[in-house]
Design a protein around this motif. Sequence first.
Motif, PDB file in Angstrom:
ATOM      1  N   GLY A  15      74.063  -8.610 -17.307  1.00  0.00           N
ATOM      2  CA  GLY A  15      72.930  -9.367 -16.784  1.00  0.00           C
ATOM      3  C   GLY A  15      72.916  -9.255 -15.303  1.00  0.00           C
ATOM      4  O   GLY A  15      71.995  -9.730 -14.873  1.00  0.00           O
ATOM      5  N   GLY A  16      74.067  -8.875 -14.781  1.00  0.00           N
ATOM      6  CA  GLY A  16      73.824  -8.934 -13.405  1.00  0.00           C
ATOM      7  C   GLY A  16      73.112  -7.928 -12.425  1.00  0.00           C
ATOM      8  O   GLY A  16      72.693  -8.215 -11.671  1.00  0.00           O
ATOM      9  N   ILE A  17      72.919  -6.788 -13.284  1.00  0.00           N
ATOM     10  CA  ILE A  17      72.133  -5.774 -12.563  1.00  0.00           C
ATOM     11  C   ILE A  17      70.475  -6.231 -12.480  1.00  0.00           C
ATOM     12  O   ILE A  17      70.078  -6.268 -11.497  1.00  0.00           O
ATOM     13  CB  ILE A  17      72.165  -4.433 -13.331  1.00  0.00           C
ATOM     14  CG1 ILE A  17      73.522  -3.908 -13.393  1.00  0.00           C
ATOM     15  CG2 ILE A  17      71.020  -3.525 -13.074  1.00  0.00           C
ATOM     16  CD1 ILE A  17      73.685  -2.627 -14.211  1.00  0.00           C
ATOM     17  N   GLN A  18      70.026  -6.645 -13.558  1.00  0.00           N
ATOM     18  CA  GLN A  18      68.888  -7.230 -13.496  1.00  0.00           C
ATOM     19  C   GLN A  18      68.519  -8.408 -12.572  1.00  0.00           C
ATOM     20  O   GLN A  18      67.609  -8.253 -11.777  1.00  0.00           O
ATOM     21  CB  GLN A  18      68.309  -7.709 -14.888  1.00  0.00           C
ATOM     22  CG  GLN A  18      68.273  -6.547 -16.051  1.00  0.00           C
ATOM     23  CD  GLN A  18      69.585  -6.272 -16.738  1.00  0.00           C
ATOM     24  OE1 GLN A  18      70.596  -6.431 -16.105  1.00  0.00           O
ATOM     25  NE2 GLN A  18      69.474  -5.611 -17.758  1.00  0.00           N
ATOM     26  N   ALA A  19      69.582  -9.276 -12.643  1.00  0.00           N
ATOM     27  CA  ALA A  19      69.485 -10.553 -11.655  1.00  0.00           C
ATOM     28  C   ALA A  19      69.723 -10.074 -10.117  1.00  0.00           C
ATOM     29  O   ALA A  19      68.738 -10.524  -9.293  1.00  0.00           O
ATOM     30  CB  ALA A  19      70.591 -11.565 -11.959  1.00  0.00           C
ATOM     31  N   SER A  20      70.248  -8.963  -9.817  1.00  0.00           N
ATOM     32  CA  SER A  20      70.677  -8.618  -8.617  1.00  0.00           C
ATOM     33  C   SER A  20      69.203  -7.780  -8.062  1.00  0.00           C
ATOM     34  O   SER A  20      68.947  -7.976  -6.937  1.00  0.00           O
ATOM     35  CB  SER A  20      71.883  -7.980  -8.193  1.00  0.00           C
ATOM     36  OG  SER A  20      72.030  -6.877  -9.339  1.00  0.00           O
ATOM     37  N   LEU A  21      68.874  -7.062  -9.056  1.00  0.00           N
ATOM     38  CA  LEU A  21      67.611  -6.248  -8.608  1.00  0.00           C
ATOM     39  C   LEU A  21      66.289  -7.386  -8.260  1.00  0.00           C
ATOM     40  O   LEU A  21      65.533  -7.156  -7.404  1.00  0.00           O
ATOM     41  CB  LEU A  21      67.063  -5.458  -9.761  1.00  0.00           C
ATOM     42  CG  LEU A  21      67.709  -4.066 -10.003  1.00  0.00           C
ATOM     43  CD1 LEU A  21      67.265  -3.595 -11.282  1.00  0.00           C
ATOM     44  CD2 LEU A  21      67.278  -2.923  -8.664  1.00  0.00           C
ATOM     45  N   LYS A  22      66.441  -8.249  -9.060  1.00  0.00           N
ATOM     46  CA  LYS A  22      65.000  -9.255  -9.077  1.00  0.00           C
ATOM     47  C   LYS A  22      65.305  -9.961  -7.883  1.00  0.00           C
ATOM     48  O   LYS A  22      64.276 -10.404  -6.904  1.00  0.00           O
ATOM     49  CB  LYS A  22      65.156 -10.385 -10.259  1.00  0.00           C
ATOM     50  CG  LYS A  22      64.453 -10.026 -11.282  1.00  0.00           C
ATOM     51  CD  LYS A  22      64.385 -11.012 -12.346  1.00  0.00           C
ATOM     52  CE  LYS A  22      64.214 -10.595 -13.643  1.00  0.00           C
ATOM     53  NZ  LYS A  22      64.693 -11.685 -14.636  1.00  0.00           N
ATOM     54  N   ILE A  23      66.624 -10.264  -7.231  1.00  0.00           N
ATOM     55  CA  ILE A  23      66.921 -11.037  -5.937  1.00  0.00           C
ATOM     56  C   ILE A  23      66.656  -9.950  -4.721  1.00  0.00           C
ATOM     57  O   ILE A  23      65.919 -10.343  -3.864  1.00  0.00           O
ATOM     58  CB  ILE A  23      68.396 -11.363  -5.993  1.00  0.00           C
ATOM     59  CG1 ILE A  23      68.524 -12.892  -6.704  1.00  0.00           C
ATOM     60  CG2 ILE A  23      68.657 -11.847  -4.572  1.00  0.00           C
ATOM     61  CD1 ILE A  23      70.118 -12.874  -7.256  1.00  0.00           C
ATOM     62  N   LEU A  24      67.089  -8.945  -4.907  1.00  0.00           N
ATOM     63  CA  LEU A  24      66.914  -7.937  -3.838  1.00  0.00           C
ATOM     64  C   LEU A  24      65.678  -7.292  -3.564  1.00  0.00           C
ATOM     65  O   LEU A  24      65.388  -6.821  -2.327  1.00  0.00           O
ATOM     66  CB  LEU A  24      67.953  -6.821  -3.803  1.00  0.00           C
ATOM     67  CG  LEU A  24      69.608  -7.323  -4.087  1.00  0.00           C
ATOM     68  CD1 LEU A  24      70.530  -6.311  -4.177  1.00  0.00           C
ATOM     69  CD2 LEU A  24      70.186  -8.193  -2.518  1.00  0.00           C
ATOM     70  N   GLN A  25      64.789  -7.200  -4.690  1.00  0.00           N
ATOM     71  CA  GLN A  25      63.435  -6.530  -4.480  1.00  0.00           C
ATOM     72  C   GLN A  25      62.621  -7.322  -3.524  1.00  0.00           C
ATOM     73  O   GLN A  25      61.826  -6.754  -2.903  1.00  0.00           O
ATOM     74  CB  GLN A  25      62.903  -6.446  -5.683  1.00  0.00           C
ATOM     75  CG  GLN A  25      63.350  -5.260  -6.521  1.00  0.00           C
ATOM     76  CD  GLN A  25      62.775  -4.977  -7.958  1.00  0.00           C
ATOM     77  OE1 GLN A  25      62.946  -6.182  -8.771  1.00  0.00           O
ATOM     78  NE2 GLN A  25      62.348  -3.954  -8.496  1.00  0.00           N
ATOM     79  N   GLY A  26      63.082  -8.621  -3.330  1.00  0.00           N
ATOM     80  CA  GLY A  26      61.936  -9.215  -2.424  1.00  0.00           C
ATOM     81  C   GLY A  26      62.395  -9.305  -0.884  1.00  0.00           C
ATOM     82  O   GLY A  26      61.867  -9.833   0.061  1.00  0.00           O
ATOM     83  N   LEU A  27      63.411  -8.429  -0.438  1.00  0.00           N
ATOM     84  CA  LEU A  27      64.018  -8.586   0.836  1.00  0.00           C
ATOM     85  C   LEU A  27      63.444  -7.204   1.750  1.00  0.00           C
ATOM     86  O   LEU A  27      63.102  -6.034   0.964  1.00  0.00           O
ATOM     87  CB  LEU A  27      65.446  -8.219   0.686  1.00  0.00           C
ATOM     88  CG  LEU A  27      66.323  -9.414   0.199  1.00  0.00           C
ATOM     89  CD1 LEU A  27      67.877  -9.500   0.487  1.00  0.00           C
ATOM     90  CD2 LEU A  27      65.697 -10.904   0.569  1.00  0.00           C
ATOM     91  N   PRO A  28      63.062  -7.306   2.586  1.00  0.00           N
ATOM     92  CA  PRO A  28      62.283  -6.343   3.655  1.00  0.00           C
ATOM     93  C   PRO A  28      63.299  -5.312   4.207  1.00  0.00           C
ATOM     94  O   PRO A  28      64.604  -5.644   3.987  1.00  0.00           O
ATOM     95  CB  PRO A  28      62.074  -7.059   4.830  1.00  0.00           C
ATOM     96  CG  PRO A  28      62.728  -8.293   5.025  1.00  0.00           C
ATOM     97  CD  PRO A  28      63.396  -8.672   3.696  1.00  0.00           C
ATOM     98  N   ALA A  29      62.746  -4.252   4.195  1.00  0.00           N
ATOM     99  CA  ALA A  29      63.575  -2.965   4.744  1.00  0.00           C
ATOM    100  C   ALA A  29      64.590  -3.127   5.975  1.00  0.00           C
ATOM    101  O   ALA A  29      65.607  -2.583   6.097  1.00  0.00           O
ATOM    102  CB  ALA A  29      62.758  -1.710   5.021  1.00  0.00           C
ATOM    103  N   ASP A  30      64.123  -4.278   6.705  1.00  0.00           N
ATOM    104  CA  ASP A  30      64.955  -4.419   8.210  1.00  0.00           C
ATOM    105  C   ASP A  30      65.574  -5.571   7.842  1.00  0.00           C
ATOM    106  O   ASP A  30      65.959  -6.217   8.974  1.00  0.00           O
ATOM    107  CB  ASP A  30      63.804  -4.472   9.147  1.00  0.00           C
ATOM    108  CG  ASP A  30      62.856  -5.604   9.123  1.00  0.00           C
ATOM    109  OD1 ASP A  30      62.724  -6.438   8.097  1.00  0.00           O
ATOM    110  OD2 ASP A  30      62.497  -6.143  10.096  1.00  0.00           O
TER     111      ASP A  30
END
Length: 190
Positions: A15-30
Amino acid sequence: MRDNTRLIVLGGSWGGIQASLKILQGLPADYSIPIVLVLHRLRNQEGSLQELFDKKLVLKAVEVDDKTPLEAGHVYIAPSNYHVLLERDHTFSLDASELENYSRPSIDVTFTSAADVFGKNTVGILLSGASKDGSSGLKYIFEKRGTAIVQHPGEAEIATMPLAAINSIPGCSIMNVERIQAYLLTLHGH
């Protein structure tokens, strides 16, 4: 790098892949803080987490290699079958020593070495998972006055890992993935 350099370490298994994707998708490129991601996967599983994350994130996803230097705007993914350690010069080293908590990469190994190098500037986040790996490493981060965050067990796909951490670290912060993402955004640029 200055001594106030921060580091974010995330760990999870089932379940960690999905959770980490959800968290990291909102972070900007910089995004201003390097992020290290340790996810358990089947030992012989080919197929690249790095490619999956690189497609879905604006951050640059790279698999950790020996002596890679930490850079902002990057998510460093622990390779299969290696423990990932952080060095004082803010580079990585890979280690193929014994499994810890039946795992290699072990979340505990990475979290502990991160806290040894970054101390109170370490943010440790433990996500969904079916083992207890990560809880002693997260406790170590907390004891070094770093930030200890655990995914809310009610939201986790498998609550074993978050519950183990909550039981061993009474002072940790318990958040759902949206709150974790919002918290990481507050750290950006500070």
